[in-house]
Design an enzyme around this catalytic site. Structure first.
Site, PDB file in Angstrom:
ATOM      1  CD  GLN A   1      48.002  30.068   5.179  1.00 48.01           C
ATOM      2  OE1 GLN A   1      48.248  30.500   4.061  1.00 48.01           O
ATOM      3  NE2 GLN A   1      46.769  29.897   5.642  1.00 48.01           N
TER       4      GLN A   1
ATOM      5  CE1 TYR B   1      45.615  26.008  -1.265  1.00 52.33           C
ATOM      6  CE2 TYR B   1      47.925  26.582  -1.097  1.00 52.33           C
ATOM      7  CZ  TYR B   1      46.637  26.911  -1.452  1.00 52.33           C
ATOM      8  OH  TYR B   1      46.366  28.140  -2.004  1.00 52.33           O
TER       9      TYR B   1
ATOM     10  CB  ALA C   1      39.712  37.026   5.637  1.00 50.07           C
ATOM     11  NE  ARG C   2      34.890  36.726   2.410  1.00 46.60           N
ATOM     12  CZ  ARG C   2      33.856  35.926   2.173  1.00 46.60           C
ATOM     13  NH1 ARG C   2      33.209  36.009   1.019  1.00 46.60           N
ATOM     14  NH2 ARG C   2      33.451  35.050   3.071  1.00 46.60           N
TER      15      ARG C   2
END
EC number: 1.8.1.20
Length: 403
Positions: free
Chosen positions: A103, A173, A348-349
């Site tokens: 990424q 971002y 993810a988690r």
């Protein structure tokens, strides 16, 4: 008229030029094990463990395209100096039968100006909490330089052996902030209408595509919604996604939402680990968080697959492959996503809690993960991102193992 059968979670699937061994990818989560931005054995082991656990592809989180694009000083800058370590990482992932994605992005307004010791870049002049002051809008020359940084970084990613490059267009971002009507007040070619606000991200994605070549997949982590008043919502993000699809430079889009600048819990949901955040910060920052934390981290109840209602509208409007993200913890959620036409899901988690979860799904030994969405993993980004519940169980089991 016949309906195509729902693909199996564990059948190989195409992503641009790649073949993934199944439909589950590890989403980018900042690993917190890159001291001063260096590739460490802990970083390599982190991704090798995920690959060993059965994920089709694991994503190295947030590789900055320049020193000024870092979130803070321990963010990896993907340049030639990082190549030896990154090659070790991709080799380790490939040895476990998985693919590796990088990424890449520029933090923009989310960057820590003090630790970076560089100017913060933003679409327009505004106050920035991380910069602790007023940030001026980037000049055209500065933006040209960032495009070159993305292009160079993409070449480094290819040289390092990454199979895919994920361009960060989420969470406010830099590229995401250009899409946001709340953050982009420019009056030049990069601001104003929806199409103009999409122009700078389009330019960056094209540069990455050219640099990556035809054998590496290029994807984008894309904000469906900023989750803040006057920010980006579906009425504008959908047209931008259609513009990016028409350009033809992306092999897939991973759908996300929220703002690391203004609303970080929007893309986590569940409990807010405020006490843990306070404890993880220097005293003055901790005092501020204690009083202003409830405003900075509003509570959103957790729901399995919480981005699906928004993502479903993208699935209906786009033909390109889409990756569903957001609180995916169960086999039936994955099957439902594939049935609705999503090509992949990102976790993810759940994989922080149990890196072997994908293998367990395939063996049918479990049908859901053990993540309880307490979000106490969030403050661990400063000391090495991990599941603290898993840590506690390991400590508790240690005496038994010694008997």
């Amino acid at each position: 008229m016949t309906t195509a059968p729902t693909p199996s979670i564990f059948e190989p699937a195409r992503l641009g030029p790649l073949t993934l061994r199944n439909r589950i990818v590890k989403a980018a989560t900042f690993e917190g094990v890159m001291p001063r931005g260096a590739v460490s054995d802990d970083l390599i082991n982190f991704h090798a463990e995920v690959a060993r656990g059965g994920a089709a592809m694991t994503t190295v989180a947030y590789c900055a395209v320049s020193p000024g694009g870092r979130v803070h000083r321990d963010t990896l800058v993907m340049d030639e100096r990082a190549l030896p370590g990154l090659r070790r990482l991709t080799d380790a992932v490939h040895a476990e039968g998985a693919l590796a994605a990088a990424q890449i992005g520029h933090a923009g307004l989310v960057a820590n100006t003090l630790s970076n010791k560089t100017k913060t870049l933003a679409p327009s002049t505004r106050l920035s909490p991380p910069a602790m002051g007023l940030v001026k809008g980037a000049t055209l020359a500065e933006l040209d330089g960032v495009v070159s940084d993305f292009e160079r970084t993409a070449r480094v990613a290819v040289d390092a052996g990454f199979d895919a490059i994920e361009v960060h267009l989420g969470h406010n971002y830099l590229l995401s902030s250009f899409m946001s009507p709340n953050l982009n007040k420019r009056h030049d070619r990069y601001g104003g209408s929806v199409a103009k606000r999409a122009e700078y991200p389009r330019r960056v994605i094209e540069a990455v595509r050219v640099a990556a070549g035809s054998s590496v997949a290029v994807t984008a982590k894309f904000n469906m919604s900023d989750g803040v008043p006057k920010g980006l919502w579906l009425d504008q993000s959908l047209p931008i996604a259609q513009i990016l699809e028409a350009d033809g430079h992306l092999d897939a889009m991973q759908l996300t939402g929220g703002s690391s600048l203004l609303n970080g819990m929007y893309f986590f949901r569940g409990e807010v680990p405020l006490a843990e955040f306070v404890a993880s910060q220097p005293k003055l920052v901790g005092y501020g968080l204690k009083f202003y934390g409830p405003k900075i981290f509003p509570t959103y109840p957790f729901e399995e697959g919480f981005f699906l209602p928004f993502a479903r509208q993208f699935r209906q409007a786009l033909r390109m492959p889409l990756i569903l993200l957001g609180g995916i913890n169960r086999v039936d959620t994955i099957e439902h996503a594939l049935d609705e036409g999503f090509e992949f899901v990102a976790m993810a988690r759940a994989l922080l809690r149990d890196p072997q979860l994908v293998n367990k799904f395939q063996a049918e030994s479990v049908d859901q993960g053990l993540c309880i969405h307490c979000n106490k993993c969030m403050p661990t980004i400063y000391t090495g991102t991990r599941c603290v519940v898993r840590d506690a169980l390991v400590v508790r089991e240690a005496p038994r193992l010694g008997q």
